[in-house]
Design a protein around this motif. Sequence first.
Motif, mmCIF file in Angstrom:
data_model
loop_
_atom_site.group_PDB
_atom_site.id
_atom_site.type_symbol
_atom_site.label_atom_id
_atom_site.label_comp_id
_atom_site.label_asym_id
_atom_site.label_seq_id
_atom_site.Cartn_x
_atom_site.Cartn_y
_atom_site.Cartn_z
ATOM 1 N N VAL A 1 19.192 42.289 11.533
ATOM 2 C CA VAL A 1 19.073 41.686 12.857
ATOM 3 C C VAL A 1 19.112 42.772 13.933
ATOM 4 O O VAL A 1 18.294 42.790 14.857
ATOM 5 N N THR A 2 20.059 43.685 13.815
ATOM 6 C CA THR A 2 20.199 44.754 14.806
ATOM 7 C C THR A 2 18.975 45.663 14.800
ATOM 8 O O THR A 2 18.469 46.040 15.863
ATOM 9 N N ASP A 3 18.492 46.017 13.628
ATOM 10 C CA ASP A 3 17.303 46.870 13.535
ATOM 11 C C ASP A 3 16.095 46.195 14.172
ATOM 12 O O ASP A 3 15.297 46.848 14.856
ATOM 13 N N ASN A 4 15.946 44.896 13.955
ATOM 14 C CA ASN A 4 14.824 44.174 14.555
ATOM 15 C C ASN A 4 14.934 44.142 16.075
ATOM 16 O O ASN A 4 13.936 44.264 16.790
ATOM 17 N N PHE A 5 16.176 43.983 16.574
ATOM 18 C CA PHE A 5 16.366 43.991 18.021
ATOM 19 C C PHE A 5 15.997 45.361 18.605
ATOM 20 O O PHE A 5 15.316 45.447 19.631
ATOM 21 N N VAL B 1 26.564 47.566 15.913
ATOM 22 C CA VAL B 1 26.248 46.370 15.120
ATOM 23 C C VAL B 1 27.275 45.263 15.346
ATOM 24 O O VAL B 1 27.295 44.267 14.614
ATOM 25 N N GLY B 2 28.113 45.414 16.362
ATOM 26 C CA GLY B 2 29.180 44.442 16.604
ATOM 27 C C GLY B 2 28.671 43.037 16.839
ATOM 28 O O GLY B 2 29.239 42.065 16.328
ATOM 29 N N GLY B 3 27.594 42.899 17.624
ATOM 30 C CA GLY B 3 27.057 41.574 17.904
ATOM 31 C C GLY B 3 26.631 40.852 16.634
ATOM 32 O O GLY B 3 26.926 39.669 16.445
ATOM 33 N N GLU B 4 25.944 41.575 15.758
ATOM 34 C CA GLU B 4 25.480 40.974 14.506
ATOM 35 C C GLU B 4 26.630 40.665 13.558
ATOM 36 O O GLU B 4 26.738 39.541 13.031
ATOM 37 N N MET B 5 27.511 41.623 13.335
ATOM 38 C CA MET B 5 28.560 41.447 12.333
ATOM 39 C C MET B 5 29.596 40.404 12.771
ATOM 40 O O MET B 5 30.085 39.619 11.940
ATOM 41 N N LEU B 6 29.942 40.372 14.057
ATOM 42 C CA LEU B 6 30.883 39.357 14.538
ATOM 43 C C LEU B 6 30.259 37.967 14.489
ATOM 44 O O LEU B 6 30.956 36.981 14.230
ATOM 45 N N SER B 7 28.955 37.882 14.729
ATOM 46 C CA SER B 7 28.275 36.586 14.645
ATOM 47 C C SER B 7 28.344 36.033 13.225
ATOM 48 O O SER B 7 28.565 34.834 13.015
ATOM 49 N N PHE C 1 28.435 31.949 25.446
ATOM 50 C CA PHE C 1 27.404 32.933 25.141
ATOM 51 C C PHE C 1 28.023 34.309 25.343
ATOM 52 O O PHE C 1 28.474 34.639 26.445
ATOM 53 N N TYR C 2 28.039 35.107 24.290
ATOM 54 C CA TYR C 2 28.641 36.434 24.331
ATOM 55 C C TYR C 2 27.542 37.489 24.450
ATOM 56 O O TYR C 2 26.681 37.598 23.576
ATOM 57 N N GLY C 3 27.584 38.247 25.533
ATOM 58 C CA GLY C 3 26.564 39.269 25.759
ATOM 59 C C GLY C 3 26.968 40.611 25.172
ATOM 60 O O GLY C 3 28.015 41.158 25.520
ATOM 61 N N PHE C 4 26.144 41.136 24.269
ATOM 62 C CA PHE C 4 26.392 42.434 23.637
ATOM 63 C C PHE C 4 25.292 43.411 24.038
ATOM 64 O O PHE C 4 24.116 43.172 23.759
ATOM 65 N N VAL C 5 25.672 44.512 24.708
ATOM 66 C CA VAL C 5 24.708 45.567 25.015
ATOM 67 C C VAL C 5 24.589 46.415 23.752
ATOM 68 O O VAL C 5 25.442 47.262 23.462
ATOM 69 N N THR C 6 23.527 46.168 22.997
ATOM 70 C CA THR C 6 23.441 46.645 21.617
ATOM 71 C C THR C 6 22.869 48.048 21.472
ATOM 72 O O THR C 6 22.978 48.648 20.409
ATOM 73 N N ASP C 7 22.263 48.595 22.527
ATOM 74 C CA ASP C 7 21.646 49.919 22.381
ATOM 75 C C ASP C 7 22.579 51.059 22.763
ATOM 76 O O ASP C 7 22.149 52.208 22.847
ATOM 77 N N GLN C 8 23.848 50.772 23.000
ATOM 78 C CA GLN C 8 24.798 51.838 23.291
ATOM 79 C C GLN C 8 25.013 52.708 22.062
ATOM 80 O O GLN C 8 24.882 52.252 20.926
ATOM 81 N N SER C 9 25.370 53.951 22.286
ATOM 82 C CA SER C 9 25.620 54.873 21.183
ATOM 83 C C SER C 9 27.101 54.850 20.812
ATOM 84 O O SER C 9 27.951 55.221 21.625
ATOM 85 N N PRO C 10 27.439 54.396 19.596
ATOM 86 C CA PRO C 10 28.849 54.350 19.198
ATOM 87 C C PRO C 10 29.383 55.744 18.879
ATOM 88 O O PRO C 10 28.613 56.687 18.655
ATOM 89 N N MET C 11 30.692 55.874 18.849
ATOM 90 C CA MET C 11 31.310 57.123 18.428
ATOM 91 C C MET C 11 30.988 57.364 16.959
ATOM 92 O O MET C 11 30.921 56.422 16.157
ATOM 93 N N LEU C 12 30.788 58.622 16.611
ATOM 94 C CA LEU C 12 30.411 58.931 15.230
ATOM 95 C C LEU C 12 31.447 58.414 14.233
ATOM 96 O O LEU C 12 31.098 57.924 13.155
ATOM 97 N N GLY C 13 32.722 58.505 14.608
ATOM 98 C CA GLY C 13 33.766 58.085 13.689
ATOM 99 C C GLY C 13 33.771 56.597 13.409
ATOM 100 O O GLY C 13 34.306 56.152 12.384
ATOM 101 N N SER C 14 33.175 55.804 14.318
ATOM 102 C CA SER C 14 33.167 54.357 14.133
ATOM 103 C C SER C 14 31.796 53.822 13.729
ATOM 104 O O SER C 14 31.617 52.614 13.587
#
Length: 299
Positions: free
Chosen positions: A260-264, A215-221, A186-199
């Motif tokens: 998926v990320t938007d719904n979360f 969106v790493g959790g969704e896209m890697l899944s 089970f891979y835990g992704f803290v999804t509400d972090q703010s990414p760097m603008l460039g990424s």
Amino acid sequence: MQRLSYIVAYPIIWGISILPFPLLYILSDCIYVLVYHIIGYRKKVVRANMRRALPHLTKEELHKTEKKFYHHFCDSFLEMVKTLNMSQKEVAERFVVTNPEALHQMESEGKSAALLTGHYANYEWILGMSQHLTTHKGFGIYKPMKNIYFDRLVRRIRGKLNSELIGVKDVIPTMRKNLREGKHGFYGFVTDQSPMLGSAIHWGKFFGQEVPVQVGGEMLSKKMGLNIAFSKIEKVKRGYYQCTFLRVEGDVSKVPNFEVTDNFMHMLEQQIIKEPAYYLWTHKRFKHCREAAVNESQC
């Protein structure tokens, strides 16, 4: 210098970790006075975030929520330290999964799963459930600490709970390695972090603000063939939490990208509105917004 600071701090950390919970929370109340009333740790950030996200609250309600947040903030920090000497029984009693059958169902499918969570309640204890509820190992995605000694300590604490921390740069290699070896987790992704603008590759709505979203959790899944579940963590009372896993049904690879990320994020937002004091308001979640990005300025 790193080693010296660790040598000085470790006895204090160890001493806190062996305190019984009643004494731990007395200490937390003392630290609250220091952090909130004397130091005023990140008060400007907290107040700006709350005003932006909770415009429906009155000035008095915001002030009450602010104080309640700092109490919870101090509790959470000491609870993380306490993990160093918590038994499996204590973890199971204080972090209860309301629907373990959701985990068992995903396990039975012979696949790993991404658990999307936010900075809410005690998200630090979520991977501890892999110690007593599942056969899958828990993996937490994190940014390694600059102090290598403290970083090793944090990793050791996680290892004690049958989980492992993975640096952000090692996530894909670790997932690929586990897939090759037939290992599931089970891979835990803290999804509400703010990414760097460039990424940032996706902008979503959070409290009405258009902000870059992880969106790493969704896209890697989708790429690795993982299941996905939302981790809804709630604070029951001081020192006690419960978690409900809300699985994304069906083949996630067929779900439109970022849905998926938007719904979360929407689920997390509704949870915060219901009980805002348990969100981590000290981090700058709104430091970037669409308008500011266009002008290369801060939101």
